[in-house]
Scaffold this active site. Structure first.
Site, PDB file in Angstrom:
ATOM      1  N   LYS A  25       0.868  14.000   2.274  1.00 57.02           N
ATOM      2  CA  LYS A  25      -0.479  14.321   1.794  1.00 57.02           C
ATOM      3  C   LYS A  25      -0.667  15.833   1.679  1.00 57.02           C
ATOM      4  CE  LYS A  25      -2.420  10.050   3.717  1.00 57.02           C
ATOM      5  NZ  LYS A  25      -3.083   9.246   2.678  1.00 57.02           N
ATOM      6  N   THR A  66      -8.365   6.644  -1.947  1.00 62.27           N
ATOM      7  CA  THR A  66      -9.710   6.135  -2.192  1.00 62.27           C
ATOM      8  C   THR A  66     -10.726   7.231  -1.871  1.00 62.27           C
ATOM      9  OG1 THR A  66      -9.551   5.149   0.001  1.00 62.27           O
ATOM     10  CG2 THR A  66      -9.318   3.650  -1.864  1.00 62.27           C
ATOM     11  N   LYS A  98      -8.373  13.231   5.314  1.00 66.33           N
ATOM     12  CA  LYS A  98      -7.495  12.064   5.246  1.00 66.33           C
ATOM     13  C   LYS A  98      -6.545  12.122   6.428  1.00 66.33           C
ATOM     14  CE  LYS A  98      -6.407  13.550   1.062  1.00 66.33           C
ATOM     15  NZ  LYS A  98      -6.632  12.368   0.258  1.00 66.33           N
ATOM     16  N   ARG A  99      -5.845  11.035   6.661  1.00 66.98           N
ATOM     17  CA  ARG A  99      -4.805  10.996   7.663  1.00 66.98           C
ATOM     18  C   ARG A  99      -3.906  12.234   7.529  1.00 66.98           C
ATOM     19  NH1 ARG A  99      -0.441   7.511   7.455  1.00 66.98           N
ATOM     20  NH2 ARG A  99      -0.857   6.811   5.332  1.00 66.98           N
ATOM     21  N   LYS A 149     -14.301   8.436  -3.710  1.00 64.70           N
ATOM     22  CA  LYS A 149     -15.579   8.688  -3.026  1.00 64.70           C
ATOM     23  C   LYS A 149     -16.073  10.099  -3.332  1.00 64.70           C
ATOM     24  CE  LYS A 149     -13.889   5.711   0.562  1.00 64.70           C
ATOM     25  NZ  LYS A 149     -12.954   5.680   1.686  1.00 64.70           N
ATOM     26  N   HIS A 161       0.799  -1.231   0.000  1.00 69.37           N
ATOM     27  CA  HIS A 161       0.000   0.000   0.000  1.00 69.37           C
ATOM     28  C   HIS A 161       0.822   1.266   0.000  1.00 69.37           C
ATOM     29  CE1 HIS A 161      -3.978  -1.838   0.803  1.00 69.37           C
ATOM     30  NE2 HIS A 161      -3.258  -2.751   1.416  1.00 69.37           N
TER      31      HIS A 161
HETATM   32  C1  H2P Z   1      -2.921   3.716   2.218  1.00 74.80           C
HETATM   33  C2  H2P Z   1      -2.298   4.511   1.064  1.00 74.80           C
HETATM   34  C3  H2P Z   1      -3.376   5.000   0.097  1.00 74.80           C
HETATM   35  C4  H2P Z   1      -4.180   3.798  -0.404  1.00 74.80           C
HETATM   36  C5  H2P Z   1      -4.704   2.999   0.768  1.00 74.80           C
HETATM   37  C6  H2P Z   1      -5.411   1.744   0.341  1.00 74.80           C
HETATM   38  C7  H2P Z   1      -1.858   3.180   3.160  1.00 74.80           C
HETATM   39  O1  H2P Z   1      -3.920   4.462   2.919  1.00 74.80           O
HETATM   40  O2  H2P Z   1      -1.545   5.595   1.531  1.00 74.80           O
HETATM   41  O3  H2P Z   1      -2.793   5.669  -0.989  1.00 74.80           O
HETATM   42  O4  H2P Z   1      -5.254   4.231  -1.183  1.00 74.80           O
HETATM   43  O5  H2P Z   1      -3.640   2.604   1.642  1.00 74.80           O
HETATM   44  O6  H2P Z   1      -4.642   1.022  -0.567  1.00 74.80           O
HETATM   45  P1  H2P Z   1      -3.940   5.771   3.839  1.00 74.80           P
HETATM   46  O7  H2P Z   1      -2.795   6.613   3.466  1.00 74.80           O
HETATM   47  O8  H2P Z   1      -5.246   6.415   3.546  1.00 74.80           O
HETATM   48  O9  H2P Z   1      -3.880   5.331   5.255  1.00 74.80           O
END
Ligand code: H2P
Length: 813
Positions: free
Chosen positions: A556, A658, A550-551, A662, A363
């Site tokens: 970001k 994601t 978001k986080r 949305k 991820h």
């Molecule tokens: C993470 C990634 C996102 C990805 C999501 C799901 C870790 O989520 O950074 O880019 O869309 O996984 O694959 P997040 O930063 O929102 O905690």
């Protein structure tokens, strides 16, 4: 008894409102134990949920029978996080019983909407990764893919965020405190999980692991119903319990505290999500959590398999196990351990079976998230697994050396310099497939972090671009838009989101546009009320709602957005008489408790908000709403109300995103960099319906390689310089001028995330947004095109991709 027409599996059944009303009454009396005249809102909500749950349970039994009988390959999704949110409305909508439930509530004199809000959020996750797992559960049930989700039943999920004087304060989340209607404790479904101790061999092939500590993993099951209630899968979460409840000897000697010690130690494992791992104790606890749920899940998977099969060697024919990120990567060693030590297979045999069962989703490419474990700690907690990983590493290297390929042996080692285990490497070597989560991210995986592995195994890396469930993220959270779409094109889009494109032709239809704009406006009015309720700020629902949720993380770039807010604020102050497009900047997100700079950026956002919101010169031209405790339920209110979606990460750093999907599905236009899935969104909505700015991933790599010097950029851009200066001259922190010096220093000196490099392009693009937003008709047209062109981003499509490319499974219907 509930009267309903009998429905066979796969057929929607009918439930009358009267029958449902009686069922709720019965639950209130016999399950909650309350008389209607005495019942609180919580009691009613519990009774309502239990009555809905009965509807789910019947289908659940049928699904379980069908998946055993069908003998189809089964998916097991291992994830440290499941960001489920509330379940009542989800179940009601997916079962198609909303009208009956609403009428029953009306007859009982209770407000359905208010009941929904009684349910606490299951916040067993951090951000996109955990929410993705939750969307996948919905899609697997919807598509009839037999599956289990496996994770941890944390007593306290992600912390509850409060602001104290603008600073983030973390408080424990108490989601279980008032009871939970959706889960079933399975006290009999328990496995022992061992830690530490010694390994011995008897010389005849048997291995013994004499552990220092053993705990019990107890299952809690939540049924997850798919769309139209055709199939119901299980989310099984493990709680950690002591093997012996109490040391009665010590207790009877009056030593009450130490009598309970083992219980406390054992229960600590499933106490909180992401314990602070900056201390040695925290690291050890985290490793134990990961092993705890992985081991219990694998034991359970094998037990289920052996219920219907007898040859352990054929496990891969029936079992596909997905490791969501590196958190469950210990599964590679644990499955081998079980096969070799419990079923007496040889290591090479055990490894081959393991590799055919497991797959791994990456991820992020950021080093901080590709876990590494110190070998001393690892050996102490998991001595047998250390031996197995050494075996894998040694044999893998030996095999590669024999192949004479252009790879760096150092890069493919799992154990680095004997001192650290790279869990991403372990997961890669032990997997059948490894996937990235957007086209760009998968490409970058091949070129960077997994470059050498890709040379060795050119077919192993595949792309599965993320998706979101349209049930929760449109049908449930946006009733206005849902109704409009149902009227215009029927409900086929809920089953197959790509069909939403049938409504694209209405983008130029004046009457449809008007209704679409009215639905958006109603959502904005609802959000405005929520903002006022939560932080006491009044905002004008006809302003542009500009959303970044978001986080909190430097990559970001919430900071870029805040700097732009400051620059805009300064510009309005300089010329209040000019024609400004009123804007509300909405922020939501939590910072990891140990991430100091991210917490300071939250404080900056709050300080800027205080000054801007109270400046009489500014008025309604600009408002800043920083909403505390962003979670799934709050997202469900914000997303349908957004006009503009901020997806402004440093290119190459956001794996997919994601939230971008949305927001676009709910009609927001994206302002973003060419990063993650933004690239694929841009391809689908077309360049006129998205605002792309800034450096590309290649530009970023090039600039970083050459060495970026932010000084020159800042000095040559008075808008940017003015904004950074205001951060350090006390404009926003009159009580402490130095508060944001460190934030500004980073921008001046290193600016790793290239905020300053992208600022001008971002600022200018925002001004184009201002101008465009004034043409309401055109904006609505583009908003409709966003909603109708992003159907491909359904998690149903993603799950079909995994089923085919990664798992080799088929639906049961
Ligand atoms: C993470 C990634 C996102 C990805 C999501 C799901 C870790 O989520 O950074 O880019 O869309 O996984 O694959 P997040 O930063 O929102 O905690």
């Amino acid at each position: 008894m509930i009267e309903e027409a009998a429905g066979s599996a796969g057929q929607p059944r009918t439930l009358t409102a009267a029958a449902f009303r009686d069922a709720v009454r019965a639950k209130l009396a016999y399950a909650v134990g309350k008389d209607p005249s005495r019942a609180t809102a919580k009691d009613w909500s519990m009774a309502l949920s239990l009555a809905v749950r009965d509807q789910v349970v019947e289908r659940w039994f049928e699904s379980t029978k069908a998946s055993h009988a069908g003998q189809k390959k089964h998916v097991y999704y291992l994830s440290m996080e499941f960001l489920i949110g509330r379940l009542l409305n989800d179940a009601v909508c997916n079962l198609g019983i909303e009208s009956q439930v609403r009428s029953a509530c009306a007859e009982l004199g209770i407000d359905y909407q208010a009941q929904l809000e009684q349910e606490s959020d299951a916040a067993l996750g951090n951000g996109g990764l955990g929410r993705l797992a939750a969307c996948f559960l919905d899609s697997m049930s919807t598509l009839g893919i037999p599956a289990h989700g496996y994770g941890i039943r944390y007593d306290h999920g992600l912390f509850r965020q409060r602001f104290h004087d603008g600073w983030q304060v973390e408080e424990p989340e108490d989601w279980l405190v008032s009871g939970r209607a959706w889960e079933f404790e399975r006290a009999e479904m328990a496995y022992l999980v061992k830690f530490g101790g010694q390994i011995s061999f008897d010389g005849h092939g048997a291995t013994y692991w004499r552990a220092d500590e053993t705990v019990k993993a107890v299952a809690y099951d939540t049924p997850i119903a798919g769309w139209r209630g055709r199939h119901v899968n299980t989310l099984r979460l493990w709680a950690s319990r002591p093997v012996e409840v109490l040391d009665l000897g010590r207790f009877n000697h009056g030593d009450y505290m130490s009598a309970a010690e083992k219980t406390i130690r054992a229960e600590t494992i499933s106490r909180v999500l992401y314990p602070d791992d900056t201390t040695a104790e925290g690291k050890e606890l985290r490793l134990k959590q990961e092993y705890f749920f992985t081991s219990a899940s694998l034991q359970d998977i094998i037990r289920r398999y052996l219920e219907d099969n007898d040859d352990i060697r054929k496990l891969p024919d029936q079992v596909a196990i997905q490791m969501n990120d590196t958190h469950p990567a210990i599964a590679v060693a644990e499955l081998m351990r079980i096969l070799a030590d419990d079923y007496r297979l040889t290591f090479p045999e055990a490894f081959e079976i393991t590799r055919q069962c497991l797959s791994y989703t990456n991820h992020t490419l950021m080093p901080e998230a590709l876990e590494r474990w110190n070998t001393n700690l690892f050996r102490k907690v998991l001595p047998r697994h250390m031996q197995i990983i050494e075996w894998i590493d040694y044999h893998h290297l030996a095999e590669v050396q024999g192949r004479n390929l252009p790879v760096s042996l150092d890069a493919i080692r799992i154990i680095e310099w004997g001192s650290e285990i790279k869990m991403g490497s372990l997961a890669f070597v032990g997997s059948r497939r490894v996937n990235g989560v957007s086209a760009l991210h998968t490409e970058l995986m091949k070129q960077t972090v997994f470059k050498d592995y890709h040379v060795l195994y050119p077919d192993r890396i595949v792309n599965e671009t993320n998706g979101i469930t349209p049930r929760r993220w449109l049908y449930e959270c946006n009733p206005g838009l849902r109704a409009l779409l149902l009227e215009a094109i029927g409900d086929g889009w809920v089953d197959n989101l790509e069909r939403i494109e049938e409504a694209a032709k209405f983008a130029t239809d004046a009457s449809f546009r008007e209704k679409f704009a009215a639905a958006k406006k109603a959502n904005k009015v609802r959000l405005a009320a929520e903002i006022e309720r939560r932080i006491g700020l009044r905002v004008d629902p006809s302003a542009l709602f500009d959303v970044q949720i978001k986080r909190m993380h430097e990559y970001k770039r919430q900071l870029l957005n805040i700097l732009e807010t400051i620059a805009l604020y300064q510009a309005i102050r300089r010329g209040p008489g000019a024609e400004w497009t009123p804007r509300v900047k909405i922020f939501g997100g939590k910072a990891a408790p140990g991430y100091q700079i991210a917490k300071r950026i939250i404080k900056l956002a709050n300080d800027v908000a205080r000054v801007v919101n109270n400046d009489p010169i500014i008025g309604d031209r600009l408002k800043v709403a920083v909403l505390p405790n962003y979670n799934v339920s709050l997202a469900e209110v914000i997303i349908p109300a957004a006009d503009l979606s901020e997806q402004i990460s440093t290119a190459g750093m956001e794996a997919s995103g994601t939230g971008n999907m949305k927001l676009a599905l709910n009609g927001a236009l994206t302002i973003g960099t060419l990063d993650g899935a933004n690239v694929e969104i841009a391809e689908r909505v077309g360049p006129d319906n998205i605002y792309i700015f800034g450096l590309t991933a290649d530009d970023v790599a090039g600039l970083r390689q050459r060495g970026y010097n932010p000084n020159a950029t800042i000095d040559s851009d008075p808008t940017l310089k003015g904004a950074i200066d205001a951060m350090v001259n006390g404009t926003f922190s009159p009580d402490d001028h130095g508060r944001f010096n460190e934030v500004a220093d980073r921008l001046w000196h290193t600016d790793w995330f290239l905020v300053t490099a992208d600022f001008q392009s971002y600022f200018q693009t925002q001004r184009t947004v201002d101008l465009d937003y004034r043409d309401k008709n055109r904006w609505t047209e583009r908003s409709i095109l966003n909603t109708t062109k992003v159907g491909w981003f359904s998690s149903d499509r993603t799950i079909r991709g995994y089923s085919k490319d990664v798992w080799g499974v088929e639906p049961i219907f």
